[in-house]
Design an enzyme around this catalytic site. Sequence first.
Site, PDB file in Angstrom:
ATOM      1  N   LYS A 143      72.207  43.264  61.110  1.00 47.68           N
ATOM      2  CA  LYS A 143      72.407  41.841  60.825  1.00 47.68           C
ATOM      3  C   LYS A 143      73.892  41.513  60.948  1.00 47.68           C
ATOM      4  O   LYS A 143      74.744  42.292  60.496  1.00 47.68           O
ATOM      5  CB  LYS A 143      71.917  41.541  59.399  1.00 47.68           C
ATOM      6  N   SER A 193      65.873  37.007  51.719  1.00 51.17           N
ATOM      7  CA  SER A 193      66.295  37.030  53.130  1.00 51.17           C
ATOM      8  C   SER A 193      65.850  38.243  53.926  1.00 51.17           C
ATOM      9  O   SER A 193      66.012  38.268  55.148  1.00 51.17           O
ATOM     10  CB  SER A 193      67.814  36.901  53.224  1.00 51.17           C
ATOM     11  N   SER A 235      67.079  34.593  55.645  1.00 49.80           N
ATOM     12  CA  SER A 235      68.119  34.453  56.635  1.00 49.80           C
ATOM     13  C   SER A 235      68.174  35.562  57.680  1.00 49.80           C
ATOM     14  O   SER A 235      68.749  35.368  58.748  1.00 49.80           O
ATOM     15  CB  SER A 235      69.474  34.379  55.936  1.00 49.80           C
TER      16      SER A 235
END
Lengths: 482, 99
Positions: free
Chosen positions: A76, A175, A151
């Site tokens: 990420k 997330s 997210s």
Amino acid sequence: METKKFTIGQLIKGYKNKSVSPREVLDYVFSNIKLYEPKINSFVTLMEEYAYKSVESLSFDEIDSKPLWGVPVAIKDNMCVNGFKTTCSSKILEPFTPIYTATAVQRLIDAGAIVVGKTNLDEFAMGSSTENSAFFTTSNPWDIDRVPGGSSGGSASAVAARFVPLATGSDTGGSIRQPASFCGVVGFKPTYGTVSRYGLVAFASSLDQIGPFATKVKDVEAAFSVISGKDEMDSTSHPYVFSPVDKNIKEYKIGIVKELYETEGFDSEVLDSLNNVIRLLKSEGCKVDFCSLPHLQYSLPVYYLVATSEASSNLARFDGVRYGLRVEGKDIIETFLQTRGRGFGSEVKRRIMLGTYALSSGYYDAYYLKASKVRTLIVNDFEKAFGEYDCLICPTSPTTAFKKGDKTNDPLSMYLSDIATIPVNLAGLPGISIPVGLDKKGLPIGLQIIGKPFNDNDVLNFASKIESIINFEAEPSLLGGR
Amino acid sequence: MIDRETILHVANLARLELKDDEVDKLKEDLGNILNYFITLNDVNTDNVAPTFHPFPINNIFREDIVKESFSVDDILSNAPSSATTYFLVPRIVEEKNGN
């Protein structure tokens, strides 16, 4: 290579019997990405050259000592990898190239994993759909008109699209778990503190936690066993040592969270799928009962006051002085104002404003302090429930993946998609989302399993047992024809 | 529930320059969000201690030993503007009476 075989366990097996090499796997990874990435948009940065170089430095002698030997992994883009841009999908960090590597990422690399790229996210991990990325919106591989969740939508979609067998995410209010649920993959948020956050760009420090995505529970367990444990670079990290357990499913006493079952907003198909899991568990001889956590209904306001307050403080560092974007004004104050005004996107600004307001003189007691007190009551509710149950279960998200644009104009309705994941962060507990079925539209439904603090091994074991009973084998058909 | 003046005051505290339409939108959004959050007042929190951290974490001390760290060049490599060993920023203190 068959996509069904694209798991860590299968890869290592293939490497050991020399039916496939890490280089061949990388060829497969990057050719797949080239074919389908224009539709999915999982990645902010691809690291092809670096990946091939890393593969060259792998020595076959180490295959038994490195549990992730030759396993491609996506990171990420809010976790630092030395020498590669870390943007947090924000304009304000677009020019930033870290000079060090996050501990969690380093541990994956040390265990033999090959980093292939950095994945898209909601700007600074603030969002539930990846639509808040300053660069582009990621698509859900099951239906490209829908969001992958957020997210960590880039990482979840990359695993769902079988670009990579493993990816990292960060989870502040859901997330990891919510996008895992939307994308039909496994996403694990470990107990707060078990994984070092050194090199993770901070969002809300009392909630943030790094964890893995994969298609199988055993694979997230393999990654977690590598990344967890004390790190002297993060004083909040815990000296946790992972040891797997193998307990029969009959030994588990399971609570179904009433407040995340009988509330409005949960799709009937999502609840049907939970009912199906309950039936299966009972037929396996598991004790299953409803339990009540009365303060859970306040989780959303508590979370959004605590998380935004912490975020408003953490994001004060982005001022155009030491790194990132600078918009030069006539003096330093004007430089701060313009840099931040132009560098942050609208959701980040909204949260900084909310947090600053909640912490400001005259409002602190009514908002931040009040929320922190109600947080205690939520923590106590969980403690009480865990006096009686080994694990709690509920849907990961009230709905399956929604359409792009559906919730962008209504922040509150967007926030509600994390209603079932948020309480877990407030109490610092381990939580996992596993796919348990598809709705009538063919979209995956996730089940969340919540455990006692530092009983991550118990949660993983239970998840693995349910996984083998349910045997979810569906893959996004949109990518068919390979 | 929240007025324009408050939005501008908070924006200044947060060092965020906002355009007019952003102020209007934030006024509406924050108003709605805070209005929804009012449910917290239904909860009796008398004698409840706040939780700032999920588990008790105390200050952790280490020996004060100098260790190798990043080089100045590396640290400055991300600076929007720098010179020798410094970050450069626009003037902070105003000139007065020619000083």
